[in-house]
Motif scaffolding. Structure first.
Motif, PDB file in Angstrom:
ATOM      1  N   ILE A   1      39.508  75.731  35.594  1.00  0.00           N
ATOM      2  CA  ILE A   1      39.631  74.291  35.400  1.00  0.00           C
ATOM      3  C   ILE A   1      39.165  73.956  33.988  1.00  0.00           C
ATOM      4  CG2 ILE A   1      37.325  73.869  36.392  1.00  0.00           C
ATOM      5  CD1 ILE A   1      38.491  71.204  37.471  1.00  0.00           C
ATOM      6  N   HIS A   2      39.950  73.133  33.300  1.00  0.00           N
ATOM      7  CA  HIS A   2      39.594  72.643  31.963  1.00  0.00           C
ATOM      8  C   HIS A   2      39.792  71.125  31.969  1.00  0.00           C
ATOM      9  CE1 HIS A   2      40.290  76.877  31.033  1.00  0.00           C
ATOM     10  NE2 HIS A   2      39.677  76.692  29.867  1.00  0.00           N
ATOM     11  N   MET A   3      38.738  70.405  31.694  1.00  0.00           N
ATOM     12  CA  MET A   3      38.835  68.949  31.650  1.00  0.00           C
ATOM     13  C   MET A   3      38.205  68.425  30.366  1.00  0.00           C
ATOM     14  SD  MET A   3      38.131  67.727  35.588  1.00  0.00           S
ATOM     15  CE  MET A   3      36.386  68.158  35.623  1.00  0.00           C
ATOM     16  N   ARG A   4      38.903  67.522  29.715  1.00  0.00           N
ATOM     17  CA  ARG A   4      38.379  66.827  28.543  1.00  0.00           C
ATOM     18  C   ARG A   4      38.462  65.335  28.851  1.00  0.00           C
ATOM     19  NH1 ARG A   4      40.321  69.488  23.415  1.00  0.00           N
ATOM     20  NH2 ARG A   4      38.558  70.809  23.994  1.00  0.00           N
ATOM     21  N   LYS A   5      37.338  64.675  28.836  1.00  0.00           N
ATOM     22  CA  LYS A   5      37.262  63.299  29.320  1.00  0.00           C
ATOM     23  C   LYS A   5      38.262  62.385  28.616  1.00  0.00           C
ATOM     24  CE  LYS A   5      33.340  61.990  30.817  1.00  0.00           C
ATOM     25  NZ  LYS A   5      31.904  61.600  30.905  1.00  0.00           N
ATOM     26  N   ASP A   6      39.007  61.640  29.428  1.00  0.00           N
ATOM     27  CA  ASP A   6      40.016  60.674  28.979  1.00  0.00           C
ATOM     28  C   ASP A   6      41.231  61.325  28.323  1.00  0.00           C
ATOM     29  OD1 ASP A   6      38.348  58.639  29.887  1.00  0.00           O
ATOM     30  OD2 ASP A   6      37.441  58.317  27.924  1.00  0.00           O
ATOM     31  N   LYS A   7      41.308  62.658  28.369  1.00  0.00           N
ATOM     32  CA  LYS A   7      42.402  63.373  27.695  1.00  0.00           C
ATOM     33  C   LYS A   7      43.247  64.217  28.648  1.00  0.00           C
ATOM     34  CE  LYS A   7      41.131  62.020  23.517  1.00  0.00           C
ATOM     35  NZ  LYS A   7      41.975  61.133  22.692  1.00  0.00           N
ATOM     36  N   VAL A   8      42.610  65.088  29.432  1.00  0.00           N
ATOM     37  CA  VAL A   8      43.392  66.034  30.220  1.00  0.00           C
ATOM     38  C   VAL A   8      42.569  66.601  31.378  1.00  0.00           C
ATOM     39  CG1 VAL A   8      42.764  68.047  28.814  1.00  0.00           C
ATOM     40  CG2 VAL A   8      44.944  68.038  30.069  1.00  0.00           C
ATOM     41  N   ILE A   9      43.267  66.899  32.474  1.00  0.00           N
ATOM     42  CA  ILE A   9      42.734  67.665  33.596  1.00  0.00           C
ATOM     43  C   ILE A   9      43.711  68.814  33.808  1.00  0.00           C
ATOM     44  CG2 ILE A   9      42.170  67.691  36.053  1.00  0.00           C
ATOM     45  CD1 ILE A   9      41.835  64.606  35.800  1.00  0.00           C
ATOM     46  N   ARG A  10      43.236  70.050  33.694  1.00  0.00           N
ATOM     47  CA  ARG A  10      44.138  71.205  33.812  1.00  0.00           C
ATOM     48  C   ARG A  10      43.613  72.174  34.866  1.00  0.00           C
ATOM     49  NH1 ARG A  10      44.185  73.984  28.564  1.00  0.00           N
ATOM     50  NH2 ARG A  10      45.526  72.236  27.979  1.00  0.00           N
TER      51      ARG A  10
ATOM     52  N   ALA B   1      28.818  64.758  29.163  1.00  0.00           N
ATOM     53  CA  ALA B   1      29.586  65.759  28.409  1.00  0.00           C
ATOM     54  C   ALA B   1      31.054  65.350  28.299  1.00  0.00           C
ATOM     55  CB  ALA B   1      29.480  67.117  29.085  1.00  0.00           C
ATOM     56  N   GLN B   2      31.706  65.767  27.226  1.00  0.00           N
ATOM     57  CA  GLN B   2      33.121  65.475  27.012  1.00  0.00           C
ATOM     58  C   GLN B   2      34.031  66.544  27.586  1.00  0.00           C
ATOM     59  OE1 GLN B   2      34.347  62.472  25.614  1.00  0.00           O
ATOM     60  NE2 GLN B   2      32.202  62.055  26.089  1.00  0.00           N
ATOM     61  N   ASN B   3      33.483  67.746  27.818  1.00  0.00           N
ATOM     62  CA  ASN B   3      34.282  68.859  28.333  1.00  0.00           C
ATOM     63  C   ASN B   3      33.604  69.482  29.548  1.00  0.00           C
ATOM     64  OD1 ASN B   3      36.512  69.460  26.127  1.00  0.00           O
ATOM     65  ND2 ASN B   3      34.600  69.059  25.018  1.00  0.00           N
ATOM     66  N   ILE B   4      34.416  69.811  30.553  1.00  0.00           N
ATOM     67  CA  ILE B   4      33.967  70.582  31.710  1.00  0.00           C
ATOM     68  C   ILE B   4      34.927  71.749  31.868  1.00  0.00           C
ATOM     69  CG2 ILE B   4      33.772  70.632  34.221  1.00  0.00           C
ATOM     70  CD1 ILE B   4      31.477  69.162  32.997  1.00  0.00           C
ATOM     71  N   VAL B   5      34.386  72.964  31.846  1.00  0.00           N
ATOM     72  CA  VAL B   5      35.212  74.171  31.917  1.00  0.00           C
ATOM     73  C   VAL B   5      34.572  75.164  32.883  1.00  0.00           C
ATOM     74  CG1 VAL B   5      36.129  76.140  30.611  1.00  0.00           C
ATOM     75  CG2 VAL B   5      36.030  73.878  29.546  1.00  0.00           C
ATOM     76  N   GLY B   6      35.394  75.883  33.632  1.00  0.00           N
ATOM     77  CA  GLY B   6      34.842  76.911  34.509  1.00  0.00           C
ATOM     78  C   GLY B   6      35.918  77.729  35.186  1.00  0.00           C
ATOM     79  N   ASN B   7      35.579  78.978  35.512  1.00  0.00           N
ATOM     80  CA  ASN B   7      36.430  79.787  36.376  1.00  0.00           C
ATOM     81  C   ASN B   7      36.149  79.377  37.812  1.00  0.00           C
ATOM     82  OD1 ASN B   7      37.521  81.302  34.233  1.00  0.00           O
ATOM     83  ND2 ASN B   7      35.718  82.640  34.236  1.00  0.00           N
ATOM     84  N   MET B   8      37.147  79.528  38.663  1.00  0.00           N
ATOM     85  CA  MET B   8      36.950  79.040  40.027  1.00  0.00           C
ATOM     86  C   MET B   8      37.775  79.831  41.027  1.00  0.00           C
ATOM     87  SD  MET B   8      39.252  75.560  40.071  1.00  0.00           S
ATOM     88  CE  MET B   8      41.050  75.652  39.852  1.00  0.00           C
TER      89      MET B   8
END
Length: 298
Positions: free
Chosen positions: A88-97, A64-71
């Motif tokens: 957490i919001h992650m987009r592969k090779d783009k951002v980790i938030r 997957a290109q995106n991983i998102v979740g409440n934590m």
């Protein structure tokens, strides 16, 4: 006071998460490798068996290109033990938030955003922010942090320092202890003063923990241990919804150690979110040393 504690927790996490060491290098963009994993045949040499297992480990990475979740977000360091809701919001090779919210109220306290080019830390309470490239942040620069190395830990993947992806030819550079007893097999890679080790499930190759050990006569010793639990299905692969990060370093004046726990309640691949944060003109940019001073004098 409670809000200040939560903000402090977020910024403490930056120090802990940012201290995973990897050599600084120019990153060459490579496409993901979809090579079919070979079967392990009876009579295969130890080298081929080791390579086959590394390929199995590499193939467990989420597509997957995106991983998102409440934590639930927790930080333990010194005598402080703080928990708060987050996301957490992650987009592969783009951002980790990473974002942290005020319990019950749900208002954002702050966020940390890692991109390939810079680190952004926003303090919503004081309307302040830090935005700097990796070379400007001593606690990153001294450890030679690369965004892609940090991404590999969050995404539960192997890494090669200084590279965006692990290519098929890279796999032969990993060492494998096929004689290891127990349910895991260690896969390791040494790079200068740094040793990386991934403990992978013997049966399916899933990485259950990542350990980075950095030893230097000038900068002491630093150890990062990233444990993965509660795997959830993401497409045909599995993603660890519970990640526990322990860090210890003697590179500072006094020994420091801490722990960050990211406990994601549900993992999605939602792509409907802004990739990068735009900071409001109402926020004041501060120097890195100023925000670190707030941390250690809290």
């Amino acid at each position: 006071m409670k809000r200040n504690i939560i903000a402090w927790a977020l910024f403490s996490a930056v120090l802990i998460l940012s201290s995973c060491a990897s050599k600084r290098a120019v990153v060459a963009v490579k496409q993901p490798d979809n090579t079919v994993q070979p079967k392990v045949e009876t009579g295969m040499s130890q080298d081929l068996k080791a390579l086959s297992f590394v390929q199995k480990v590499s193939d467990q990475r989420v597509y997957a290109q995106n991983i998102v979740g409440n934590m639930s977000f927790s930080v333990k360091t010194g005598d402080k033990n703080i928990s708060a809701p987050g996301s957490i919001h992650m987009r592969k090779d783009k951002v980790i938030r990473l974002q942290v919210f005020i319990p019950l109220l749900g208002s954002e306290v702050g966020r940390v955003e890692f991109t390939p080019d810079y680190v952004l830390v926003i303090d919503r309470l004081h309307k302040e922010y830090v935005k700097a490239d990796y070379s400007q942040l001593d606690f990153l620069k001294n450890n030679g942090l690369s965004f892609y190395s940090l991404q590999a830990f969050f995404w539960n993947m192997l890494l090669v320092p200084g590279q965006q992806n692990v290519s098929e030819p890279d796999l032969k550079n990993f060492s494998v202890d096929l004689n290891s007893t127990g349910s895991t097999i260690p896969v390791s890679l040494k790079n200068g003063n740094i040793t990386y080790r991934w403990n992978a499930n013997k049966a399916n190759g899933q990485i259950l923990s990542s350990i980075v050990n950095y030893v230097s006569s000038n900068h002491g010793q630093s150890t990062l241990t990233w444990n993965y639990q509660r795997f959830m299905p993401v497409g045909v692969k599995q993603f660890p919804a519970l990640q526990t990060i322990d860090f210890m370093t003697t590179a500072t004046t006094t020994k420091k150690q801490g722990q960050v726990i990211l406990d994601i309640d549900q993992v999605t691949t939602d792509s409907n979110w802004d990739e990068l944060t735009t900071v409001s003109d109402r926020y004041r940019k501060i120097e890195v040393k100023d925000i670190l001073s707030k941390l250690f004098n809290f």
